[in-house]
Scaffold this active site. Structure first.
Site, PDB file in Angstrom:
ATOM      1  N   GLU A 282       0.844  -1.194   0.000  1.00  0.00           N
ATOM      2  CA  GLU A 282       0.000   0.000   0.000  1.00  0.00           C
ATOM      3  C   GLU A 282       0.876   1.240   0.000  1.00  0.00           C
ATOM      4  O   GLU A 282       0.567   2.230  -0.647  1.00  0.00           O
ATOM      5  CB  GLU A 282      -0.946   0.001   1.216  1.00  0.00           C
ATOM      6  CG  GLU A 282      -1.908   1.188   1.186  1.00  0.00           C
ATOM      7  CD  GLU A 282      -2.944   1.200   2.310  1.00  0.00           C
ATOM      8  OE1 GLU A 282      -3.230   0.147   2.890  1.00  0.00           O
ATOM      9  OE2 GLU A 282      -3.454   2.299   2.591  1.00  0.00           O
TER      10      GLU A 282
ATOM     11  N   ARG B 233      -7.281   3.505  13.162  1.00  0.00           N
ATOM     12  CA  ARG B 233      -8.183   2.350  12.996  1.00  0.00           C
ATOM     13  C   ARG B 233      -8.168   1.483  14.268  1.00  0.00           C
ATOM     14  O   ARG B 233      -9.174   0.872  14.621  1.00  0.00           O
ATOM     15  CB  ARG B 233      -7.867   1.537  11.746  1.00  0.00           C
ATOM     16  CG  ARG B 233      -9.049   0.700  11.311  1.00  0.00           C
ATOM     17  CD  ARG B 233      -8.808  -0.013  10.000  1.00  0.00           C
ATOM     18  NE  ARG B 233      -9.341   0.664   8.821  1.00  0.00           N
ATOM     19  CZ  ARG B 233     -10.628   0.689   8.457  1.00  0.00           C
ATOM     20  NH1 ARG B 233     -11.541   0.086   9.195  1.00  0.00           N
ATOM     21  NH2 ARG B 233     -11.008   1.324   7.379  1.00  0.00           N
TER      22      ARG B 233
ATOM     23  N   ARG C 146      -3.534  -6.156   6.307  1.00  0.00           N
ATOM     24  CA  ARG C 146      -4.915  -6.640   6.423  1.00  0.00           C
ATOM     25  C   ARG C 146      -5.487  -6.471   7.841  1.00  0.00           C
ATOM     26  O   ARG C 146      -5.066  -7.146   8.771  1.00  0.00           O
ATOM     27  CB  ARG C 146      -4.944  -8.109   6.022  1.00  0.00           C
ATOM     28  CG  ARG C 146      -6.281  -8.618   5.568  1.00  0.00           C
ATOM     29  CD  ARG C 146      -6.117 -10.037   5.070  1.00  0.00           C
ATOM     30  NE  ARG C 146      -7.310 -10.487   4.363  1.00  0.00           N
ATOM     31  CZ  ARG C 146      -7.382 -11.658   3.731  1.00  0.00           C
ATOM     32  NH1 ARG C 146      -6.350 -12.470   3.707  1.00  0.00           N
ATOM     33  NH2 ARG C 146      -8.482 -11.999   3.112  1.00  0.00           N
TER      34      ARG C 146
ATOM     35  N   THR D 177     -10.465   5.454   6.631  1.00  0.00           N
ATOM     36  CA  THR D 177     -10.741   6.366   7.736  1.00  0.00           C
ATOM     37  C   THR D 177     -10.429   7.811   7.337  1.00  0.00           C
ATOM     38  O   THR D 177     -11.006   8.737   7.881  1.00  0.00           O
ATOM     39  CB  THR D 177      -9.938   5.964   8.987  1.00  0.00           C
ATOM     40  OG1 THR D 177      -8.546   5.934   8.651  1.00  0.00           O
ATOM     41  CG2 THR D 177     -10.372   4.593   9.483  1.00  0.00           C
TER      42      THR D 177
ATOM     43  N   GLU E 231     -10.810  -7.608   4.549  1.00  0.00           N
ATOM     44  CA  GLU E 231     -10.095  -7.655   5.818  1.00  0.00           C
ATOM     45  C   GLU E 231     -10.848  -8.330   6.968  1.00  0.00           C
ATOM     46  O   GLU E 231     -10.240  -9.023   7.782  1.00  0.00           O
ATOM     47  CB  GLU E 231      -9.714  -6.230   6.247  1.00  0.00           C
ATOM     48  CG  GLU E 231      -8.714  -5.593   5.325  1.00  0.00           C
ATOM     49  CD  GLU E 231      -8.583  -4.099   5.588  1.00  0.00           C
ATOM     50  OE1 GLU E 231      -9.506  -3.358   5.212  1.00  0.00           O
ATOM     51  OE2 GLU E 231      -7.581  -3.704   6.181  1.00  0.00           O
TER      52      GLU E 231
HETATM   53  N1  LUZ Z   1      -5.543   2.196   4.297  1.00  0.00           N
HETATM   54  C1  LUZ Z   1      -5.772   3.493   4.535  1.00  0.00           C
HETATM   55  C2  LUZ Z   1      -6.277   1.236   4.864  1.00  0.00           C
HETATM   56  O1  LUZ Z   1      -5.052   4.329   4.015  1.00  0.00           O
HETATM   57  N2  LUZ Z   1      -6.795   3.837   5.320  1.00  0.00           N
HETATM   58  C3  LUZ Z   1      -7.593   2.941   5.919  1.00  0.00           C
HETATM   59  O2  LUZ Z   1      -8.519   3.304   6.635  1.00  0.00           O
HETATM   60  C4  LUZ Z   1      -7.325   1.579   5.702  1.00  0.00           C
HETATM   61  N3  LUZ Z   1      -8.044   0.647   6.293  1.00  0.00           N
HETATM   62  C5  LUZ Z   1      -7.757  -0.615   6.096  1.00  0.00           C
HETATM   63  C6  LUZ Z   1      -6.706  -0.950   5.273  1.00  0.00           C
HETATM   64  N4  LUZ Z   1      -5.986  -0.038   4.649  1.00  0.00           N
HETATM   65 MO1  MOS Z   2      -4.794  -2.871   3.223  1.00  0.00          MO
HETATM   66  S1  MOS Z   2      -4.179  -3.312   5.097  1.00  0.00           S
HETATM   67  O1  MOS Z   2      -6.367  -2.829   3.048  1.00  0.00           O
HETATM   68  O2  MOS Z   2      -3.701  -2.485   2.143  1.00  0.00           O
END
Ligand code: LUZ
Ligand code: MOS
Length: 782
Positions: A241, A319, A351, A448, A731
């Protein structure tokens, strides 16, 4: 189907299979390493800091430069833009400059004519680094004021006033460790020079736009000169991510300097050592209950081990706060979270994104309360489940399926029978014990960070009737492409074989949010739905005009009104009656009439908001609920165990694709069990990763997966802001795995009731053995 039913709503049954399944099983799917190399491609390898914290006195590159095949070695001095890849906080240089902050932090990037040559040269690099003190413990970092962002506190009611009404007050401490993502495809990128100082980057990234932005920052190129393209990933789990960006930026930088394509696909050990993991947390809890087991108050402090840079830690932290009460209603809550800077690789999305860490603590508090009160934990869990209208500590009101899932699980799986079976077994066996635990879950769906809840889709219908679909979604095995195809095929009501999903490209779809937060199918699916509807709205008048111009195409002779046109299974219907006008003819007719057959749509989740100054709002489109019942068997001589069964009732809304959803649930559970039981990330006191291979880091294989995973779906059909009234599935199921920890704890206590096991995950066989033969309460007992 009668004429008045909506023929274009709801999923097509045809979309059951994962779209990639045939190509995957034939080995034909394209991952980063399958992209044919352009002649002249060079290969990179990063030199990472050998120590966790220090001042770089001197870097010796001479010997490495002399190595055969080496073309050039890059350092921070070569960065043409800004040496910075921090996403939320600009605190992360791509290359170390004067200091190193974690073992594996990139210091130099060797580019050579082969992978092997680059790696060999890396081994010849020497660095004189004066060591500085190393912190690996988040509480220690917090005590020193080493915080990534200021602490945050969520409050509901008044805990201080509530304690006096509590009959029982339970306090304790918990630890949850990190988790290695272990995507099968490691991190990597391949950068190719394009004409006029532009660049194309193939990257194994969940976030093409974040990668594009990082490449832009490092190289100084404008985003319009950078195309990031992703066909699919061999797994992401959050690890790509934010942390795919650096590798892409390294390749891009070298590519632009040298004018040649540059590729770097990380060897497994580099990947494990250099990248961040799930955040370890250390937490303190205090739980207050009345005589009946009703929870009145909960205070919790979370110490998040963020690692050496912010990465996504502030978002993960929030979170944790959002999910700190799991699926329970607690009227008085005070939850504080600290993001603590240590000398580990920056920890990152994984996750669940901090949710699981928060949920483990409340489950531990309930388990301890149950043991203290001498009642089963299930009684406390059930007595405190969220009801619709209950308020979360962040102000949103629940639309709760918590009771529905729990009750269905009780009925379906015969909880009394299961508990009796465990008791009978334990009565009959002295050296083998079973344990059982319930694990209810509640997970909020939406990023979020409200602004990330937007997506776009580009749909082209070609004159032969075939459909090209582009979205910002990245396929990483989760099946999002299958769902996108399903959406288009369903809205148009055509055969899914007519729809092709294109690789995710920042040239086709701009400003994408990461494929993350379980929200990818919802956000991109809604955009696809909108685009297809827009095209459909233009096709209806075309169909009416065609039918009016050519009465032979229809049975009724009345004038055709565009509003009475529908398409069903590729055929045009007028007022519920089939015509002989087909999809392909209709498309050609639209083209001939110069009607646009393309659409770009934008979707932004409505109704969500959050006020950071008050820590209140309505951050989630909706929540996903579920209940798992986990049973485990423990070998009380050796501490070995197996997870026998996980039986689930999962709130899937009106699932778009039960096959794909089941796959996500099974995978999530096994990954969650791995985190809770066997996966042990070990850094030594110098911040060096000891668990840096698959022989020292144990992930669940098929033999350690539960013998039985029974999944039953709670089918709900609400207008819930999800695509086609489904629910996100990526998730939430991971958190069912938390039940395995508590099932094992119960098995240990069945053998040794005196055990005061610390709430310390993972519960490895070694720790289980310690618990089985523990006589004295541990001083860190939970
Ligand atoms: N990524 C993010 C996430 O940038 N914001 C989130 O709230 C989130 N939640 C779950 C997994 N990745
Ligand atoms: Mo994610 S922890 O939804 O990249």
């Amino acid at each position: 189907m009668s004429a008045n039913k909506k023929p274009n709503a709801g999923p097509q049954p045809g979309g059951a299979r994962h779209f990639d399944a045939p190509a995957h099983t034939r080995g034909q799917s394209i991952f980063l390493d399958d992209i044919p190399l352009v002649h002249g491609t060079l290969f990179g390898a990063a030199f990472g800091s050998p120590i966790a914290h220090g001042h770089i006195r001197q870097l010796h590159l001479d010997e490495a430069v002399q190595c055969p095949g080496v073309v050039r070695i890059f350092t921070h001095k070569d960065v043409s833009g800004e040496n910075q890849i921090g996403g939320i906080v600009p605190d992360e240089p791509l290359f170390a400059e004067t200091h190193v902050h974690y073992c594996g932090m990139p210091v130099a990037f060797v580019v050579a004519t082969s992978d092997a040559a680059a790696r060999h040269a890396v081994s010849k690099i020497k660095a004189d680094i004066d060591p500085l003190p190393v912190t690996t413990d988040p509480r220690e970092a917090q005590a020193r004021g080493e915080l990534i962002v200021p602490p945050r506190t969520f409050r509901l009611g008044d805990t201080a006033a509530a304690w006096q009404h509590c009959i029982h007050i339970i306090e304790g401490r918990t630890e949850t460790n990190g988790q290695e993502h272990l995507y099968i495809e490691t991190q990597g990128a391949y950068a190719l020079p394009q004409e006029n100082n532009a660049i194309r980057v193939y990257s194994s990234t969940q976030a093409p736009t974040a990668t594009q932005r990082a490449v832009g920052k490092i190289t100084g190129l404008a985003m319009h000169a950078i195309d990031v393209e992703v066909t699919r990933l061999g797994g992401g789990f959050g690890g790509k991510e934010d942390q795919a960006n650096g590798w892409a930026a390294l390749c891009a930088l070298a590519c632009l300097h040298l004018g040649t394509p540059v590729k770097y696909a990380l060897p497994r050990t580099d990947d494990i050592v250099m990248t961040g993991k799930r955040h370890p947390y250390s937490s303190d809890f205090k739980l207050g209950l009345d005589a009946e087991g009703k929870i009145l108050a909960y205070e919790v402090s979370f110490y998040q081990n963020a690692g050496a840079a912010a990465d996504l830690s502030p978002a993960v932290l929030e979170r944790t706060l959002f999910h700190c009460t799991n699926s329970y209603y607690i009227p008085n809550v005070k939850a504080t979270a600290y993001s603590c800077r240590t000398h580990l690789p920056p920890n990152t999305a994984f996750r669940g994104f901090g949710g699981p860490q928060g949920m483990f603590v409340i489950e531990a508090a309930i388990a301890k309360a149950a043991e203290t009160l001498g009642m089963p934990a299930t009684r406390i869990q059930k007595a405190n489940l969220l009801r619709s209208g209950d308020e979360f500590p962040y102000g949103q009101k629940a639309v709760s399926e918590a009771h529905a899932c729990w009750q269905k699980a009780e009925q379906l799986y015969g909880i009394d029978v299961l508990e009796q079976q465990v008791e009978d077994f334990n009565a009959k066996h002295r050296l083998t014990k079973k344990g059982i635990a319930f694990m209810p879950i509640c997970f909020g769906i939406s990023f979020t960070k409200t602004l990330l809840n937007q997506a776009r889709a580009l749909v082209h219908v070609y004159t032969d009737g075939s459909v090209s679909l582009s979205t910002g979604a990245v396929e990483m095995g989760q099946g999002v492409n299958s769902k996108m195809i399903q959406v288009a095929a369903t809205v148009f009501s055509i055969d899914a074989a007519l729809v092709r999903i294109q690789a995710t490209s920042t040239q086709r779809i701009a400003n994408t949010s990461p494929s993350a937060a379980s929200a990818t199918a919802d956000l991109n699916g809604k955009a696809v739905e909108m685009a297809c509807h827009a095209i459909l709205d233009r096709l209806r008048p075309v169909a009416a005009a065609e039918l009016n111009a050519n009465p032979a195409l229809r049975s009724s002779q009345a004038t055709v009104d565009p509003a009475s046109i529908q398409i069903r299974n590729g055929l045009v219907y007028n007022d519920g009656e089939p015509t002989i006008l087909h999809w392909k003819q209709l498309i050609m007719a639209a083209y001939v009439r110069r009607v646009s057959l393309s659409e770009h749509s934008h979707y932004a989740t409505p109704q969500i908001h959050f006020d950071y100054t008050k820590e209140k709002g309505h951050p989630f489109a909706y929540h996903v609920y579920g209940t798992a019942i986990v049973t485990a068997t423990l070998d009380c001589l050796r501490g070995r165990y197996s997870i026998d069964a996980v039986k689930i009732v999962h709130d899937a809304g009106a699932s778009m694709n039960l096959t794909i959803d089941r796959g996500q649930i099974e995978g999530g559970i096994v990954q969650g069990i791995g985190w809770m039981t066997m996966e042990e990330v070990v850094y030594d006191e110098k911040g060096r990763l000891r668990s840096n291979t698959l022989s020292t880091y144990k992930v669940p294989d098929i033999y350690s997966a539960p013998a039985e995973i029974a999944v039953d779906f709670l089918h709900t059909d609400r207008n819930n802001l999800a695509v086609f009234r489904s629910k996100a599935v990526g998730e939430p199921p991971l958190m069912y795995g938390i039940g395995a920890w508590f099932a094992l704890r119960n098995a240990i206590r069945a053998f040794n009731p005196a055990a005061r096991l610390p709430f310390d995950a993972p519960l490895t066989p070694e720790k289980a053995l310690m618990g089985l033969y523990q006589k004295q309460p541990s001083h860190v007992a939970g």
